[in-house]
Motif scaffolding. Structure first.
Motif, PDB file in Angstrom:
ATOM      1  N   GLU A  24      -7.476   3.093   9.687  1.00  0.00           N
ATOM      2  CA  GLU A  24      -8.701   2.682   9.456  1.00  0.00           C
ATOM      3  C   GLU A  24      -9.047   2.207   8.012  1.00  0.00           C
ATOM      4  OE1 GLU A  24     -11.303   5.345  11.599  1.00  0.00           O
ATOM      5  OE2 GLU A  24     -10.660   4.663  13.418  1.00  0.00           O
ATOM      6  N   LEU A  25      -7.805   1.692   7.517  1.00  0.00           N
ATOM      7  CA  LEU A  25      -7.784   1.491   6.198  1.00  0.00           C
ATOM      8  C   LEU A  25      -7.551  -0.295   5.799  1.00  0.00           C
ATOM      9  CD1 LEU A  25      -5.783   4.365   4.620  1.00  0.00           C
ATOM     10  CD2 LEU A  25      -8.217   3.857   4.096  1.00  0.00           C
ATOM     11  N   GLY A  26      -8.262  -0.897   4.778  1.00  0.00           N
ATOM     12  CA  GLY A  26      -8.004  -2.073   4.515  1.00  0.00           C
ATOM     13  C   GLY A  26      -8.500  -3.375   5.510  1.00  0.00           C
ATOM     14  N   ALA A  27      -9.455  -3.028   6.188  1.00  0.00           N
ATOM     15  CA  ALA A  27      -9.866  -4.295   6.900  1.00  0.00           C
ATOM     16  C   ALA A  27     -10.357  -5.228   6.158  1.00  0.00           C
ATOM     17  CB  ALA A  27     -10.741  -3.419   7.854  1.00  0.00           C
ATOM     18  N   GLU A  28     -10.345  -6.396   6.651  1.00  0.00           N
ATOM     19  CA  GLU A  28     -10.923  -7.704   5.918  1.00  0.00           C
ATOM     20  C   GLU A  28     -12.324  -7.373   5.284  1.00  0.00           C
ATOM     21  OE1 GLU A  28     -11.739 -12.327   6.935  1.00  0.00           O
ATOM     22  OE2 GLU A  28      -9.814 -11.346   8.035  1.00  0.00           O
ATOM     23  N   ASN A  29     -13.353  -6.811   6.160  1.00  0.00           N
ATOM     24  CA  ASN A  29     -14.644  -6.705   5.569  1.00  0.00           C
ATOM     25  C   ASN A  29     -14.913  -5.446   4.763  1.00  0.00           C
ATOM     26  OD1 ASN A  29     -15.391  -9.133   6.769  1.00  0.00           O
ATOM     27  ND2 ASN A  29     -15.650  -8.176   8.589  1.00  0.00           N
ATOM     28  N   ASP A  30     -13.870  -4.513   4.575  1.00  0.00           N
ATOM     29  CA  ASP A  30     -14.073  -3.312   3.905  1.00  0.00           C
ATOM     30  C   ASP A  30     -14.524  -3.703   2.431  1.00  0.00           C
ATOM     31  OD1 ASP A  30     -13.725  -1.752   6.248  1.00  0.00           O
ATOM     32  OD2 ASP A  30     -11.667  -0.919   5.675  1.00  0.00           O
ATOM     33  N   PRO A  31     -14.933  -3.024   1.577  1.00  0.00           N
ATOM     34  CA  PRO A  31     -14.916  -3.156   0.277  1.00  0.00           C
ATOM     35  C   PRO A  31     -13.885  -2.946  -0.671  1.00  0.00           C
ATOM     36  CG  PRO A  31     -16.037  -0.909   0.847  1.00  0.00           C
ATOM     37  CD  PRO A  31     -15.630  -1.636   2.033  1.00  0.00           C
ATOM     38  N   ASP A  32     -12.918  -2.500  -0.088  1.00  0.00           N
ATOM     39  CA  ASP A  32     -11.628  -2.245  -0.640  1.00  0.00           C
ATOM     40  C   ASP A  32     -10.570  -2.404   0.196  1.00  0.00           C
ATOM     41  OD1 ASP A  32     -10.939   0.621   0.428  1.00  0.00           O
ATOM     42  OD2 ASP A  32     -12.934   1.005  -0.299  1.00  0.00           O
ATOM     43  N   GLY A  33      -9.202  -2.354  -0.383  1.00  0.00           N
ATOM     44  CA  GLY A  33      -8.147  -2.605   0.448  1.00  0.00           C
ATOM     45  C   GLY A  33      -6.756  -2.952  -0.282  1.00  0.00           C
ATOM     46  N   PRO A  34      -5.579  -3.262   0.287  1.00  0.00           N
ATOM     47  CA  PRO A  34      -4.277  -3.440  -0.223  1.00  0.00           C
ATOM     48  C   PRO A  34      -4.279  -4.861  -0.961  1.00  0.00           C
ATOM     49  CG  PRO A  34      -4.105  -3.635   1.925  1.00  0.00           C
ATOM     50  CD  PRO A  34      -5.737  -3.224   1.678  1.00  0.00           C
ATOM     51  N   VAL A  35      -3.544  -5.005  -2.202  1.00  0.00           N
ATOM     52  CA  VAL A  35      -3.047  -6.104  -2.483  1.00  0.00           C
ATOM     53  C   VAL A  35      -1.600  -5.801  -2.731  1.00  0.00           C
ATOM     54  CG1 VAL A  35      -4.926  -7.130  -3.400  1.00  0.00           C
ATOM     55  CG2 VAL A  35      -3.589  -5.887  -4.857  1.00  0.00           C
ATOM     56  N   ILE A  36      -0.692  -6.894  -2.560  1.00  0.00           N
ATOM     57  CA  ILE A  36       0.655  -6.574  -2.927  1.00  0.00           C
ATOM     58  C   ILE A  36       1.009  -7.030  -4.279  1.00  0.00           C
ATOM     59  CG2 ILE A  36       3.117  -7.191  -2.034  1.00  0.00           C
ATOM     60  CD1 ILE A  36       1.427  -5.402  -0.056  1.00  0.00           C
ATOM     61  N   ILE A  37       1.504  -6.337  -5.268  1.00  0.00           N
ATOM     62  CA  ILE A  37       1.850  -6.910  -6.452  1.00  0.00           C
ATOM     63  C   ILE A  37       3.414  -7.163  -6.630  1.00  0.00           C
ATOM     64  CG2 ILE A  37      -0.138  -5.997  -7.643  1.00  0.00           C
ATOM     65  CD1 ILE A  37       1.950  -3.649  -8.765  1.00  0.00           C
ATOM     66  N   LYS A  38       4.379  -6.691  -5.708  1.00  0.00           N
ATOM     67  CA  LYS A  38       5.829  -6.797  -5.809  1.00  0.00           C
ATOM     68  C   LYS A  38       6.194  -6.781  -4.504  1.00  0.00           C
ATOM     69  CE  LYS A  38       9.913  -5.621  -8.208  1.00  0.00           C
ATOM     70  NZ  LYS A  38      10.101  -4.711  -9.211  1.00  0.00           N
ATOM     71  N   THR A  39       7.101  -7.570  -3.952  1.00  0.00           N
ATOM     72  CA  THR A  39       7.950  -7.504  -2.750  1.00  0.00           C
ATOM     73  C   THR A  39       9.215  -8.042  -2.802  1.00  0.00           C
ATOM     74  OG1 THR A  39       7.433  -8.056  -0.365  1.00  0.00           O
ATOM     75  CG2 THR A  39       6.742 -10.013  -2.066  1.00  0.00           C
ATOM     76  N   SER A  40       9.854  -7.795  -1.936  1.00  0.00           N
ATOM     77  CA  SER A  40      11.373  -8.171  -2.060  1.00  0.00           C
ATOM     78  C   SER A  40      12.036  -7.866  -0.664  1.00  0.00           C
ATOM     79  CB  SER A  40      12.048  -7.384  -3.186  1.00  0.00           C
ATOM     80  OG  SER A  40      12.393  -5.864  -2.829  1.00  0.00           O
ATOM     81  N   ALA A  41      12.928  -8.292  -0.647  1.00  0.00           N
ATOM     82  CA  ALA A  41      13.924  -8.481   0.858  1.00  0.00           C
ATOM     83  C   ALA A  41      15.329  -8.637   0.441  1.00  0.00           C
ATOM     84  CB  ALA A  41      13.416  -9.584   1.953  1.00  0.00           C
ATOM     85  N   THR A  42      16.216  -7.926   1.240  1.00  0.00           N
ATOM     86  CA  THR A  42      17.531  -8.045   1.234  1.00  0.00           C
ATOM     87  C   THR A  42      18.106  -8.463   2.593  1.00  0.00           C
ATOM     88  OG1 THR A  42      17.727  -6.226  -0.521  1.00  0.00           O
ATOM     89  CG2 THR A  42      19.850  -6.937   0.845  1.00  0.00           C
ATOM     90  N   PHE A  43      18.399  -9.766   2.860  1.00  0.00           N
ATOM     91  CA  PHE A  43      18.825 -10.201   3.971  1.00  0.00           C
ATOM     92  C   PHE A  43      20.302  -9.790   4.420  1.00  0.00           C
ATOM     93  CE2 PHE A  43      15.761 -12.969   1.796  1.00  0.00           C
ATOM     94  CZ  PHE A  43      14.473 -12.761   2.818  1.00  0.00           C
TER      95      PHE A  43
END
Length: 135
Positions: free
Chosen positions: A47-66
């Protein structure tokens, strides 16, 4: 294979025919969408980060190894791990495997920063997430 952190979520999803590219395997962007769906589903379960919540996650770094080609038909399992927590951030890792064979297709990473959507600034990581992080 060993990823850091505590296992916090497991989600199975089918690979869609439309996820394939001209080379006959899943486009590399599909792996990131699988990781994103797993992350959003996990946060929603808390119950965290729903679209209408006043706060939530943002991604500042992402990576993948295929590690291996992923082709249709397949059902994959994304495992999400919570690792180190900072004041405002949480390191998360993912593995993407075949549900039938256990084949490991990819490993992923995303650094989540908790974000005040009104003030447009980072804020303290919720206690629920901090409690799940690896020590």
């Amino acid at each position: 294979m060993s990823v850091p952190g505590n296992l916090v979520s497991t989600l199975s999803m089918p690979l869609r025919w439309g996820d394939m590219d001209a080379y006959g395997h899943a486009n590399n962007t599909v792996y990131f969408r699988f990781f994103e769906e797993a992350r959003i589903t996990w946060l929603a379960s808390l119950e965290l980060g729903a679209e209408n919540d006043p706060d939530g996650p943002v991604i500042i770094k992402t990576s993948a190894t295929f590690l291996k080609e992923l082709a249709h038909p397949a059902t994959v399992e994304v495992r999400t791990y919570a690792d180190k927590a900072g004041n405002t951030s949480l390191d998360t890792y993912h593995t993407l495997t075949d549900t039938e064979t256990g084949t490991l297709y990819a490993e992923g990473y995303a650094k989540i920063v908790w974000f005040d959507r009104t003030k447009r600034t980072s804020m303290a990581l919720p206690d629920k997430l901090r409690a799940l992080a690896a020590s």
